[in-house]
Structures are given as C-alpha cells and as structure tokens.
Design an enzyme around this catalytic site. Structure first.
Site, PDB file in Angstrom:
ATOM      1  N   TYR A  30      10.001  11.636   5.052  1.00  0.00           N
ATOM      2  CA  TYR A  30      10.107  11.695   3.604  1.00  0.00           C
ATOM      3  C   TYR A  30      10.334  10.274   3.128  1.00  0.00           C
ATOM      4  O   TYR A  30      10.896   9.452   3.840  1.00  0.00           O
ATOM      5  CB  TYR A  30      11.259  12.629   3.206  1.00  0.00           C
TER       6      TYR A  30
ATOM      7  N   TRP B 101      12.241   8.459   1.315  1.00  0.00           N
ATOM      8  CA  TRP B 101      13.480   7.883   0.797  1.00  0.00           C
ATOM      9  C   TRP B 101      14.257   7.068   1.823  1.00  0.00           C
ATOM     10  O   TRP B 101      15.357   6.607   1.532  1.00  0.00           O
ATOM     11  CB  TRP B 101      14.383   9.004   0.276  1.00  0.00           C
TER      12      TRP B 101
END
Length: 808
Positions: free
Chosen positions: A109, A111
């Site tokens: 992901y 982030w």
C-alpha cells in the site's frame, strides 16, 4: 545543533539529535499549519516494537511452508540476514516453479514512505515484475468505489479528485458550501508524499471571513472546524443519498432546477426524473419521504433546497461516504443534485469530491509530475480490487464481478508484503486472520511489530524515512525536499531496495533490478532525468532562496535541502472548459456528457448498483438493529496516519483507559450507566473490542465513533475475536460496496456497547514485541550480538519537564 531536511506524508520537517537524547523534530519554516502528527515521529523512531533482526515464525521454521495455522500466535526465531534472504529467495523460486508467478501476491500500500525512490510499493512491484510477475491489487480502500464510478459518470476520476476547483476559487466565489461528510480538519494534515505548506486550515478561515455559509451534513459535528457560519444537519449515518434525492426532488417540484443545463450538459435526466417523481416505482423521493429516513424535518430539507437554488452553491462529498454499502449512490446522487442546480463549471459552484479527505484536494501547488522509480510491465495480468484480499485468499478459483467484467481469484501460495498494514486497513479482522492462515508462506517487510508482521512467516526489518536518503514531495506540493538521513538504522534494519537487490542477486536478475546503481546513484539519476526535462520545457521554480530559475544540479539541490516548485495559477474551476463548449470539450463518457443515467451500468443488471442514482437502504435489518442498536462510525484518526505512529506521543496521549477512545453521546452513555473514562466493550456478531469511553454531545445520539488505526491486539483463545486495544475493524463487515466496484465498506457497523464488568481486563500487548527466541546454536545466526542501542536508557529530567523527544 544540526537538523536535516526531510518530508513525510504529514508534511516537511527537519530532524536531528536532541541535546537531551532522542530526536528533535522541527516543522518546515514555510508551513503555516504544521501537522500535529509530527509529535508522533520521535517516540516511534526507536520504540521497543521496532523489528531489529530478521525473524522467522517458529512453526514455519520447523515445519516449512503450509503451516499457517500458527500465524499470529507463535513466537519468532531471530536469524541472520543471509539465512532469511536464502529462505525468501528459495520460497519465491519454489512457488514460481511449481505454481507460476500468478501464485505470488504482491501486497503493498502506498503509505510506507513519502520518498520518491524508497517507496515500498514501487520497489516491490518493480522487483516482482522483473521476477516474472505477480498478482496485483487495484484501486484503494479510501476511494475504491469512486475510482470505478466516476469514469462512467464524469469520464475521468483523476480530474475530479486531483484537479477539482481550488480553495482560492471557492473562497472568492462560493456563497453556500453544502458539505456532505463535512471538511474534517484532521484529514487535511495528510497527503501522499506530503505537503510542505498545509493551507486548508487557512482557506477555511478565509471562507469564514468571507461570510460563506456552510451546511454540514454529518452525524459528527467535528467533521467541520468551528469558525465558518455553520448549519449542522445531523443526518442519520448512511442516509445521505435519500437526502440528496429529496433535495433534487424539491428543486424539480418547485421549478428551481436548471432545465437548460440538464438538456445540454447531461445525459439520462428524463430517466432519473421519472424515478424522482415516483413514476418509475410509485414512490416520490420528496422531502416527506426522506425526512423519517434521514432523521430531519421535511421543511428543513425543502428550505435547504431553496437556499441552494438561490445562490452560488458548491456540493461536496467526502470520500468517507463511498466507503459503505452502496457507496456509489451518494457520489452519483450528489452529481445529480449539482447538475439540477446547473452550476457545474461555474467558479465556486458545482460538485467536489474529497475536500477535507486529503490535504491536497483543492490545493494550489505544482501540477508537475515528480521523479519516480521506473516500473516495468507486470507480465501477469491478474489483479484484485484491493479490498478483496480476504476473498482472494479464502476462495481461490471463485468468480466475482468487477466493473462490468467477470474475474476469477487466482490460487495464491505466497504473499510478499512490503509497505502497508492490512490488519489496519481491512474489515472483519477475524476473517482476515483466517484468510492469512491459507497461503503456504507470508513474507513481510516491516519497521515495527504490527499485527501484519505478527501474522507473517518471515519478517524482514526495514528502515524508516529518517534512516535513509531520498527525495520527496506530494501531489500539488510547493517543494521538492531532499530527505537527508537523520538517524542510524535501528538494529539490523535495511531499506527495501537493499533487501530486494539481495533477493534479485540470489534469483538471477540483480543487474536488471538495480541497473548497477547504488541508492544514491539512483537519486542522482532520477533527479537528473527529471530536471533535464523541466529545463527543456522551460519550467522555473523559486529555488531554495526565492531566486527564479530552472532546477539546480543535484549537488546544489542536496546541499540546499529543497527546491521550490513552480506553482500553478491559484484560480481553478472543475469542468470550466466543458461548460464553455461541451462539443469541443466533451467528457470521456459514452455520451460525452454527465451521465445521470448510464445505459452501460443499467445493462449490467446489478441489484446493488442500478443505472442511475437510487436509494438502496444500507441500514441493518430490524433483528440486527435490536441486538446492535448503535451505529459505529470508523473514521480516520486525528493522532496518526492510519496505523502509523500509533506508538508515537500524539496517539498515546489520546488513549483512554490505555485503549483507543470511543466517543458516544451522553444520552447513550446514561442509558448504559457508562461514565467518561470508563472501559467499555463494543461488540456485534463479528467480534468485539475494548475501548475507553469519551462522552460528547457533538455527535448524533445513537452513533458512536471509534477511529481506525489502533494496532490490532487479539486476545488469545477468543472467538469471535476480542481486540484488547480498540481496533474497529474487529467489528466491520468484509462486504463490497457493490458488484460494480467491489469497494471497501468499513465506514459503518451496527454494534452494542456496555461497561466492562469482567474483572481485570486483558492487557494491551501490542506495544511490546512478540516472543523472540534465539537461533539454534547450530544456526549461523548464533554469532550475532544484540543491538546495544535497541533500548536506550531513559534520560533523567525534572518532574513536569517536556520529554526529550518533544517536538520543538
């Protein structure tokens, strides 16, 4: 005292050693509203939960692949890097040889880091593509529904999400802002890649000074900061679509809609109008119909519609509204409402999506594309919508619909995860635990012992942003920041690139992966290519000292610490060109217009997503509502980014009874004999969690708010699972928004809440590492020595003095 520049998803800052010990963090001097999340950086950097050495789950080390039942329950054995890398490379090679590369899921992901090079997702996907391919994921938990719907209705999701009307335009022209889901201040401090200047709080203050009225449509008053003149409509959660349809019905019934706009700029209005007035199904979608659904007075709905028609009005929808069952409907209904007002394409009017959902929505920073790590094509065409990870692992071979196609889940034998924590993002964590027990091997790169690391077989310790060199900047940022290394790596942590390069060496494609460059050479190369293209295009920035000119040399940029990017004109209006001439500038929809009825979606004959915006009731059935009468809102936290920084000072200071705080109305608390600060149990049929009660009248009765991101801490031998720490995804349902988008529905869950009366509560254990066993004496890892800096001694300080890691 020396501090060095860097940036993060919560903004640019400088970091260096604190004179009293620990790390000092200073916000960027140009930032008018530094993120409060900076307070979480120092304490998390060398927290005891850092993964300090490669570790292998004891059961997997003994029994090998296919022993997943012990994930999340067994201790780990620390091993050498050589042993760990050999195990990972061997597993990747075995699975590819026996089952094909599609049997590898490249979980990641975006982030993990704000850096443009050390971006875990980019590094892992580049590695796996060169390895031979992998099953990928598509879209996001935040926007999975809108990313599928918007291209069909407005032609381009990116234009709506990234090039929406700017805040200066709104401040200057908007007279009424109708904010479904509000403009939550807590969210604007976060942007992928960061923003050097957090401007949204200032624009909201300017909006208040300009006298712009705001109608907040949300069960939570805190979804809009105090300041602007606000009319709060505490709508029942999940009923925004009914309210939007009723507002549109009122416009039509009172002849306040813009017929000319609907005729020229939209397609399918007659079909939607038949639905609104009841000719299609016998039920007019008027204010009297919507009032009991939404919990609002019918006359209040009509009055709002009249006000909207009488002034320049911007209709906005936060991303949170589409993170629910039938999440397409509020977005589509808001577009229809704005179309009926006829103001799309006018400065300060029309439709917006995501103001307050992210810090860069409506911002005026650069429109340049920043440097990025090249990505080879994935030889495998298999993918899943990202919120379907548990279905992928639990149901190999099963068919499912997605965006008008029928797909089949591949049979995943190995999960390789670098960047991200699915045991934060995903719903129904008890089900996710069962899903994670299915693959033969799970490999995770992690800085901390999160729940995802604890549910892995092989855990590889990775550095954090402050422990490596990079450069970074966010979408619509004002600066490109040189990210200097400001701290030594904890323990034996390595960056993702170093880990993957070592694996590529073992697997025979190191030269293709690294291109024979070190990380510093990659930075110089990527920056140099980007700067050369900017110079060719004649782009000029303000430089680090304010002097105009093209991008400097890499050495000059690195020494200065930043380069101020060229900004775009502050005035920007979504769909201005389309409104000026829809024939010359059509939308990328089948009709070239705004599709208020989509024949293509209608042809799919989906019961959970018809061909026009419609009311599909997402509320629980009566039996469920009797057992679980409260509606939980699992929104984004104010004290961390998702689950990042949960062990930092800002997040820890906000805990109640040592757990995540659940906010509830005093009337609901009194009914259950709950006082402020009490330990409570929140539960439904899927699971339960413990939390600390915080009473507030700034939310609608019958609603409780428990933010996401508390590290999942399942109590052993509880079924359904009990999370001791307060993670709301122990309670949310793992269901798709619809068969069209397969998006996430984690925003709401029906629950019951009671004061804890079970004696001593189970302790919170996630702030300590799992049991770590020494390697067997016959293992070459036994010669390794512990990291002497892994647990620095506390620095004595006077009582009441600020901790040494405090943000200056």
């Amino acid at each position: 005292m020396t501090t060095l520049p860097t940036t993060s998803h919560w903004g640019a800052f400088r970091a260096g050693p604190h004179p009293a010990g620990g790390v000092l963090v200073e916000p960027h001097p140009d930032d008018p509203a530094p993120s409060p999340l900076l307070a979480g950086v120092p304490g998390s950097l060398r927290h005891r939960t850092r993964v300090r050495r490669p570790a292998v789950r004891e059961g997997w080390l003994r029994g090998g692949p296919g022993t997943g039942a012990g994930r999340g329950r067994e201790p780990f054995v620390e091993v050498s890097w050589e042993r760990a890398l050999d195990l990972v490379a061997g597993e990747l090679a075995r699975v590819k040889r026996e089952f094909g590369p599609q049997a590898v899921f490249g979980g990641s992901y975006g982030w993990a880091s704000a850096g443009r090079f050390h971006h875990a997702q980019s590094q892992l996907h580049r590695f796996l593509a060169l390895f031979g391919g992998y099953t990928a994921s598509r879209n996001s938990y935040s926007l999975g529904t809108s990313l599928v719907l918007l291209p069909r209705v407005l032609g381009d999701a990116e234009a709506v999400l990234r090039a929406t009307s700017s805040w200066p335009t709104i401040v200057r022209h908007t007279r009424l802002l109708v904010a479904f889901g509000g403009v939550p201040a807590k969210n604007v401090y976060v942007t992928p890649g960061g923003v050097t200047r957090h401007t949204t709080p200032g624009f909201l203050a300017e909006l208040a000074a300009a006298g712009t009225e705001v109608t907040l449509v949300s069960p939570l008053r805190d979804d809009l900061p105090d300041g602007p003149a606000t009319d709060w409509l505490p709508v029942a959660p999940g009923t925004d679509t009914a309210l939007m349809l009723a507002l549109t019905h009122t416009l039509v019934a009172e002849n306040l809609h813009d017929r000319a706009f609907l005729a020229r700029y939209t397609s399918g209005w007659p079909v939607l109008e038949r639905y609104l007035d009841g000719r299609a199904d016998g039920t007019p979608k008027d204010a009297d119909w919507a009032a009991p659904i939404c919990g609002l007075a019918a006359e209040r709905i009509r009055a709002l519609a009249r006000k909207m028609a009488g002034t320049r009005t911007l209709v906005t929808v936060t991303w949170s509204l589409q993170r629910a069952r039938y999440g397409e409907q509020p977005v589509w209904a808001a577009i229809a409402l704005a179309s009926a007002l006829g103001q799309l394409g006018l400065p300060g009017g029309g439709f917006g999506h995501g103001y307050g959902s992210m810090g860069d929505v409506g911002d005026t920073g650069t429109a340049l594309r920043l440097p990025f790590l090249p990505q080879p094509a994935n030889p495998v065409d298999e993918f899943i919508p990202c919120a379907r990870i548990a279905d992928l692992l639990l149901h190999p071979g099963e068919e499912y619909p997605y965006d008008g196609t029928t797909r089949r889940y591949p049979d995943i034998r190995l999960v390789h995860w670098a960047g991200g924590n699915p045991f934060h993002h995903h719903q129904d964590l008890g089900r996710l635990r069962r899903a994670f027990a299915r693959p033969e091997t799970v490999i995770v790169h992690e800085p901390h012992w999160t729940a995802t690391a604890r549910h892995a077989d092989i855990v590889l310790p990775v550095t954090t942003t402050l422990e490596r060199e990079d450069f970074g900047g966010g979408r619509r940022d004002t600066h490109l920041i040189a990210m200097h290394r400001a701290a030594d790596p904890v323990g034996e942590a390595r960056d993702d690139h170093a880990i993957l390069a070592a694996l590529a060496e073992r697997l025979g494609f190191a030269a293709e992966f690294t291109e024979n460059r070190t990380p510093r050479q990659w930075l110089e190369h990527l920056y140099g290519q980007w700067a050369e293209q900017l110079r060719a295009d004649g782009a000029e920035g303000a430089g680090s000292t304010g002097s105009a000119g093209g991008p400097p040399s890499f050495d000059r940029f690195w020494a200065d610490g930043e380069w101020r990017l060229p900004e775009q004109h502050p005035e920007r209006t979504l769909f201005a060109e389309f409104r000026a001439d829809p024939d010359r500038h059509p939308l990328a929809t089948p009709s070239g217009r705004i599709e208020l009825h989509s024949p293509a979606i209608a042809a799919l004959d989906l019961p959970d997503c018809p061909g026009h915006p419609a009311w599909l009731d997402p509320r629980p059935d009566p039996a469920t509502a009797r057992r679980h009468p409260l509606l939980l809102i699992a929104n984004q936290p104010a004290t961390r980014l998702h689950s990042q920084l949960d062990v930092g000072a800002a997040s820890l200071a906000d805990k109640v009874a040592d757990r995540e705080a659940v906010e509830l109305h005093p009337a609901d608390a009194a009914e259950r004999a709950i006082g402020d600060g009490d330990l409570v149990r929140i539960f439904n049929d899927r699971g339960a969690c413990l939390a600390g009660a915080r009473l507030s009248d700034r939310l609608r009765p019958g609603v409780v708010r428990l933010p996401t991101g508390a590290w999942f801490d399942p109590v052993p031998d509880t079924e359904p699972p009990l999370c001791a720490h307060g993670n709301p995804n122990a309670l949310t349902a793992d269901l798709p928004s619809s068969r069209l988008s397969q998006g996430c529905t984690g925003q709401h869950a029906p629950v019951q809440l009671e004061r804890w009366t079970g004696g001593d509560p189970p302790p919170v254990t996630v702030r300590h590492p799992p049991v770590l066993l020494p390697a067997p004496t016959s293992d070459p890892t036994s010669e390794a020595t512990p990291d002497p800096a892994s647990e620095p001694a506390p620095v004595p300080r006077p009582e009441h003095a600020p901790p040494p890691e405090a943000v200056r």
